[in-house]
Design a protein around this motif. Structure first.
Motif, PDB file in Angstrom:
ATOM      1  N   LEU A  19      -4.629   1.141  10.686  1.00 25.18           N
ATOM      2  CA  LEU A  19      -3.296   0.816  10.797  1.00 25.18           C
ATOM      3  C   LEU A  19      -2.879  -0.402  11.839  1.00 25.18           C
ATOM      4  O   LEU A  19      -3.557  -1.105  12.475  1.00 25.18           O
ATOM      5  N   LEU A  20      -2.776  -1.513  10.500  1.00 25.14           N
ATOM      6  CA  LEU A  20      -2.491  -2.960  11.094  1.00 25.14           C
ATOM      7  C   LEU A  20      -0.633  -3.283  11.038  1.00 25.14           C
ATOM      8  O   LEU A  20      -0.200  -3.103  10.790  1.00 25.14           O
ATOM      9  N   SER A  21      -1.109  -4.174  12.444  1.00 26.19           N
ATOM     10  CA  SER A  21       0.541  -4.650  13.028  1.00 26.19           C
ATOM     11  C   SER A  21       0.614  -6.122  12.663  1.00 26.19           C
ATOM     12  O   SER A  21       0.192  -6.439  12.116  1.00 26.19           O
ATOM     13  N   LEU A  22       1.960  -6.557  11.597  1.00 33.99           N
ATOM     14  CA  LEU A  22       1.702  -7.488  10.741  1.00 33.99           C
ATOM     15  C   LEU A  22       2.645  -7.781  11.295  1.00 33.99           C
ATOM     16  O   LEU A  22       4.356  -7.084  11.936  1.00 33.99           O
ATOM     17  N   GLN A  23       3.490  -9.354  10.740  1.00 30.12           N
ATOM     18  CA  GLN A  23       4.276  -9.994  11.394  1.00 30.12           C
ATOM     19  C   GLN A  23       5.795  -9.496   9.993  1.00 30.12           C
ATOM     20  O   GLN A  23       4.861  -9.981   9.162  1.00 30.12           O
ATOM     21  N   PRO A  24       6.792  -9.300  10.084  1.00 27.71           N
ATOM     22  CA  PRO A  24       7.863  -9.729   8.513  1.00 27.71           C
ATOM     23  C   PRO A  24       7.643 -10.149   8.040  1.00 27.71           C
ATOM     24  O   PRO A  24       7.488  -9.856   6.341  1.00 27.71           O
ATOM     25  N   GLN A  25       7.721 -11.547   8.265  1.00 24.34           N
ATOM     26  CA  GLN A  25       7.116 -12.771   7.154  1.00 24.34           C
ATOM     27  C   GLN A  25       6.036 -12.437   6.473  1.00 24.34           C
ATOM     28  O   GLN A  25       6.478 -13.284   5.304  1.00 24.34           O
ATOM     29  N   TYR A  26       4.700 -12.391   7.529  1.00 23.53           N
ATOM     30  CA  TYR A  26       4.061 -12.358   6.237  1.00 23.53           C
ATOM     31  C   TYR A  26       3.629 -11.214   5.534  1.00 23.53           C
ATOM     32  O   TYR A  26       2.731 -11.677   4.132  1.00 23.53           O
ATOM     33  N   TRP A  27       4.233  -9.642   5.605  1.00 24.85           N
ATOM     34  CA  TRP A  27       4.432  -9.140   4.625  1.00 24.85           C
ATOM     35  C   TRP A  27       5.237  -9.676   2.944  1.00 24.85           C
ATOM     36  O   TRP A  27       4.383  -9.318   2.364  1.00 24.85           O
ATOM     37  N   GLN A  28       5.940 -10.440   3.545  1.00 26.47           N
ATOM     38  CA  GLN A  28       7.357 -10.735   2.748  1.00 26.47           C
ATOM     39  C   GLN A  28       6.085 -11.861   1.685  1.00 26.47           C
ATOM     40  O   GLN A  28       6.473 -11.652   0.412  1.00 26.47           O
ATOM     41  N   LEU A  29       5.444 -12.726   2.082  1.00 28.80           N
ATOM     42  CA  LEU A  29       4.392 -13.173   1.423  1.00 28.80           C
ATOM     43  C   LEU A  29       2.740 -12.819   0.792  1.00 28.80           C
ATOM     44  O   LEU A  29       2.552 -12.414  -0.209  1.00 28.80           O
ATOM     45  N   VAL A  30       2.489 -11.321   1.521  1.00 26.13           N
ATOM     46  CA  VAL A  30       1.778 -10.011   0.279  1.00 26.13           C
ATOM     47  C   VAL A  30       2.627  -9.922  -0.357  1.00 26.13           C
ATOM     48  O   VAL A  30       2.426 -10.048  -1.852  1.00 26.13           O
ATOM     49  N   LEU A  31       4.128  -9.017   0.106  1.00 24.66           N
ATOM     50  CA  LEU A  31       4.914  -8.623  -1.201  1.00 24.66           C
ATOM     51  C   LEU A  31       5.317 -10.295  -2.722  1.00 24.66           C
ATOM     52  O   LEU A  31       4.954  -9.636  -3.795  1.00 24.66           O
ATOM     53  N   SER A  32       5.279 -11.014  -2.610  1.00 26.93           N
ATOM     54  CA  SER A  32       5.255 -12.080  -3.620  1.00 26.93           C
ATOM     55  C   SER A  32       4.476 -13.098  -4.027  1.00 26.93           C
ATOM     56  O   SER A  32       3.782 -13.077  -4.828  1.00 26.93           O
ATOM     57  N   GLY A  33       2.934 -11.704  -3.577  1.00 25.31           N
ATOM     58  CA  GLY A  33       1.912 -12.298  -3.788  1.00 25.31           C
ATOM     59  C   GLY A  33       0.989 -13.911  -3.398  1.00 25.31           C
ATOM     60  O   GLY A  33      -0.083 -14.375  -3.596  1.00 25.31           O
ATOM     61  N   GLU A  34       2.283 -14.594  -2.447  1.00 26.27           N
ATOM     62  CA  GLU A  34       1.548 -16.260  -2.088  1.00 26.27           C
ATOM     63  C   GLU A  34       0.511 -15.694  -1.260  1.00 26.27           C
ATOM     64  O   GLU A  34      -0.591 -16.279  -0.773  1.00 26.27           O
ATOM     65  N   LYS A  35       0.406 -14.700  -0.394  1.00 31.29           N
ATOM     66  CA  LYS A  35      -0.534 -14.625   0.804  1.00 31.29           C
ATOM     67  C   LYS A  35      -1.556 -13.701  -0.179  1.00 31.29           C
ATOM     68  O   LYS A  35      -1.423 -12.528  -0.110  1.00 31.29           O
ATOM     69  N   LYS A  36      -2.981 -14.166   0.442  1.00 34.06           N
ATOM     70  CA  LYS A  36      -4.371 -13.833  -0.156  1.00 34.06           C
ATOM     71  C   LYS A  36      -4.963 -13.387   0.629  1.00 34.06           C
ATOM     72  O   LYS A  36      -6.280 -12.425   0.580  1.00 34.06           O
ATOM     73  N   PHE A  37      -4.376 -13.954   1.761  1.00 38.50           N
ATOM     74  CA  PHE A  37      -5.937 -13.310   2.626  1.00 38.50           C
ATOM     75  C   PHE A  37      -4.971 -13.417   4.164  1.00 38.50           C
ATOM     76  O   PHE A  37      -4.691 -13.498   4.376  1.00 38.50           O
ATOM     77  N   GLU A  38      -5.547 -12.298   4.405  1.00 37.52           N
ATOM     78  CA  GLU A  38      -5.002 -12.361   6.365  1.00 37.52           C
ATOM     79  C   GLU A  38      -5.713 -12.509   7.013  1.00 37.52           C
ATOM     80  O   GLU A  38      -7.234 -12.843   7.374  1.00 37.52           O
TER      81      GLU A  38
END
Length: 154
Positions: A19-38
């Protein structure tokens, strides 16, 4: 994206479940496909799967990510990678990694979102406290199974 196929019963395909904690703005980047790495200062060295807990103001579990084996390298090399993925992020990544010898860039293979599980529900059922970074769900089978059932709509 539906990710039910990630829960293959064949043991060679199983990965540790976090279970990984993430800030909401970074989750939005995952959903948009912009975030390829954590990016993390400290992390595991193996490939993992993780349910995503969004920190304040959302305070809920909302998704799932299948991660590949992390790239572990110097802060400069991690910051260079971050810059190539998101121009303008080099300085912030260098500040985030600070004086560490290494940082982690964890490739996102796939992701899925689902109806959120609020923190209040998790506290009531499991005495849950949100992790600062991550927790190993395999060490808490009741919580793991509850989240998985909600994810898969069971």
């Amino acid at each position: 994206m539906s990710q039910e196929s990630l829960f293959v019963n064949d043991e060679k395909y199983q990965k540790p479940l976090l279970l990984l904690s993430l800030q909401p703005q970074y989750w939005q980047l995952v959903l948009s496909g912009e975030k390829k790495f954590e990016y993390r200062r400290l992390f595991r060295k193996d490939a993992v799967q993780a349910y995503i807990y969004l920190s304040s103001p959302r305070k809920e579990i909302v998704g799932f990510i299948d991660f590949d084996v992390p790239l572990i390298s110097s802060p400069k090399e991690i910051a260079d990678l971050a810059e190539s993925q998101s121009p303008g992020s080099y300085k912030g990544m260098m500040e985030y990694l600070g004086t560490r010898d290494n940082g982690f860039a964890i490739p996102i293979l796939s992701y899925d979102s689902f109806e959120g599980i609020p923190l209040a529900d998790l506290r009531e059922r499991f005495g849950f406290t949100a992790p600062q970074s991550y927790l190993v769900l395999d060490n808490n089978p009741a919580l793991r199974d509850f989240i998985r059932a909600r994810h898969l709509g069971e």
